[in-house]
Design a protein around this motif. Sequence first.
Motif, PDB file in Angstrom:
ATOM      1  N   SER A   1       0.821  -1.211   0.000  1.00 47.01           N
ATOM      2  CA  SER A   1       0.000   0.000   0.000  1.00 47.01           C
ATOM      3  C   SER A   1       0.854   1.259   0.000  1.00 47.01           C
ATOM      4  CB  SER A   1      -0.932   0.015   1.217  1.00 47.01           C
ATOM      5  OG  SER A   1      -1.835  -1.057   1.162  1.00 47.01           O
TER       6      SER A   1
ATOM      7  N   HIS B   1      -7.453   2.840  -0.174  1.00 49.96           N
ATOM      8  CA  HIS B   1      -6.334   2.436   0.687  1.00 49.96           C
ATOM      9  C   HIS B   1      -6.580   2.841   2.128  1.00 49.96           C
ATOM     10  CE1 HIS B   1      -2.594   1.458  -1.912  1.00 49.96           C
ATOM     11  NE2 HIS B   1      -3.682   0.899  -2.412  1.00 49.96           N
TER      12      HIS B   1
ATOM     13  N   GLN C   1      -9.354   3.143   3.743  1.00 47.58           N
ATOM     14  CA  GLN C   1     -10.322   2.204   4.332  1.00 47.58           C
ATOM     15  C   GLN C   1      -9.651   0.865   4.628  1.00 47.58           C
ATOM     16  OE1 GLN C   1     -13.754   1.507   1.858  1.00 47.58           O
ATOM     17  NE2 GLN C   1     -14.888   0.518   3.510  1.00 47.58           N
ATOM     18  N   VAL C   2      -8.851   0.367   3.707  1.00 45.39           N
ATOM     19  CA  VAL C   2      -8.148  -0.898   3.901  1.00 45.39           C
ATOM     20  C   VAL C   2      -7.169  -0.778   5.072  1.00 45.39           C
ATOM     21  CG1 VAL C   2      -6.420  -2.440   2.867  1.00 45.39           C
ATOM     22  CG2 VAL C   2      -8.422  -1.741   1.539  1.00 45.39           C
ATOM     23  N   LYS C   3      -6.456   0.334   5.151  1.00 46.83           N
ATOM     24  CA  LYS C   3      -5.480   0.522   6.237  1.00 46.83           C
ATOM     25  C   LYS C   3      -6.155   0.554   7.601  1.00 46.83           C
ATOM     26  CE  LYS C   3      -1.768   3.090   3.973  1.00 46.83           C
ATOM     27  NZ  LYS C   3      -1.117   4.408   3.956  1.00 46.83           N
TER      28      LYS C   3
ATOM     29  N   LEU D   1     -12.016  -7.136   5.705  1.00 45.17           N
ATOM     30  CA  LEU D   1     -10.895  -6.420   5.092  1.00 45.17           C
ATOM     31  C   LEU D   1     -10.732  -6.878   3.645  1.00 45.17           C
ATOM     32  CD1 LEU D   1      -7.334  -6.144   6.699  1.00 45.17           C
ATOM     33  CD2 LEU D   1      -7.715  -6.258   4.287  1.00 45.17           C
ATOM     34  N   TRP D   2     -10.751  -8.200   3.440  1.00 43.61           N
ATOM     35  CA  TRP D   2     -10.553  -8.747   2.103  1.00 43.61           C
ATOM     36  C   TRP D   2     -11.652  -8.293   1.138  1.00 43.61           C
ATOM     37  CZ3 TRP D   2      -6.767 -10.289  -0.717  1.00 43.61           C
ATOM     38  CH2 TRP D   2      -7.021 -10.918  -1.943  1.00 43.61           C
TER      39      TRP D   2
ATOM     40  N   VAL E   1     -13.226  -5.465   1.004  1.00 51.06           N
ATOM     41  CA  VAL E   1     -12.902  -4.108   0.551  1.00 51.06           C
ATOM     42  C   VAL E   1     -11.665  -4.133  -0.350  1.00 51.06           C
ATOM     43  CG1 VAL E   1     -12.189  -1.798   1.313  1.00 51.06           C
ATOM     44  CG2 VAL E   1     -13.936  -3.057   2.594  1.00 51.06           C
ATOM     45  N   LEU E   2     -10.652  -4.873   0.072  1.00 52.58           N
ATOM     46  CA  LEU E   2      -9.407  -4.956  -0.691  1.00 52.58           C
ATOM     47  C   LEU E   2      -9.641  -5.604  -2.055  1.00 52.58           C
ATOM     48  CD1 LEU E   2      -6.335  -4.600  -0.906  1.00 52.58           C
ATOM     49  CD2 LEU E   2      -6.089  -6.791   0.295  1.00 52.58           C
TER      50      LEU E   2
ATOM     51  N   HIS F   1     -11.069  -3.238  -4.523  1.00 54.32           N
ATOM     52  CA  HIS F   1     -10.021  -2.304  -4.968  1.00 54.32           C
ATOM     53  C   HIS F   1      -9.079  -2.989  -5.971  1.00 54.32           C
ATOM     54  CE1 HIS F   1      -6.681   0.517  -4.865  1.00 54.32           C
ATOM     55  NE2 HIS F   1      -5.893  -0.449  -4.400  1.00 54.32           N
TER      56      HIS F   1
ATOM     57  N   SER G   1       0.273  -1.379   9.466  1.00 53.44           N
ATOM     58  CA  SER G   1      -0.601  -0.304   9.029  1.00 53.44           C
ATOM     59  C   SER G   1      -0.554   0.859  10.012  1.00 53.44           C
ATOM     60  CB  SER G   1      -2.036  -0.816   8.918  1.00 53.44           C
ATOM     61  OG  SER G   1      -2.884   0.213   8.481  1.00 53.44           O
TER      62      SER G   1
END
Length: 195
Positions: free
Chosen positions: A47, A77, A79-81, A104-105, A107-108, A111, A152
Amino acid sequence: MSTRISDAIVKDHRELEQYYKEVVNSTDLDHQERYGNQFTWELARHSVAEELIVYPAFEKHLGEKGHKMAEEDRTAHHQVKELLKEFQNMKPKDPNYVPKLKSLWAVLYEHIQDEEKNDLPAFEAALEKTTGTSESLAKNFGRTKAFVPSRSHPSAGENPPFESVMGLLTAPIDHIGDIFRKFPDKTISPNPSTK
């Protein structure tokens, strides 16, 4: 043949997917912890390297379209972080460990799909105008990952130069912490000094 920047990014995406599956498809807490740490290590570095190397290049080579792409990706990013920060502080014995990774996955993955379907093809098309630029970006992307934080830190600045400064301050602390974390036995050492 040299690696293009899009190939380096997609390679990271496939590795992240592999580590994710290792966690969610296992019931062994030690296995989950090792691959959860590997997932965190890779995602945090990936990231930040994108934010430092790739997104400014989007803006440089794609103009206004690149700026819009970079801003959308920075938002994703962040949001993922935020989710990664929560996950990285959990242990597999926590009943929310796997559910947190799954959220998390989700959302990731969205992206990643957008990046691979839209951003990277447009970026590579723009880079074809200058010989060797994509390959040079790939090298810089790989080098950058060796020196950025491996955990993160969403409260740190997410745009250069703030990301660079915060990375220089937090990376050594993260790398020391990595010495005491468990990782899969057959993966590249998370300690960048051993690469």
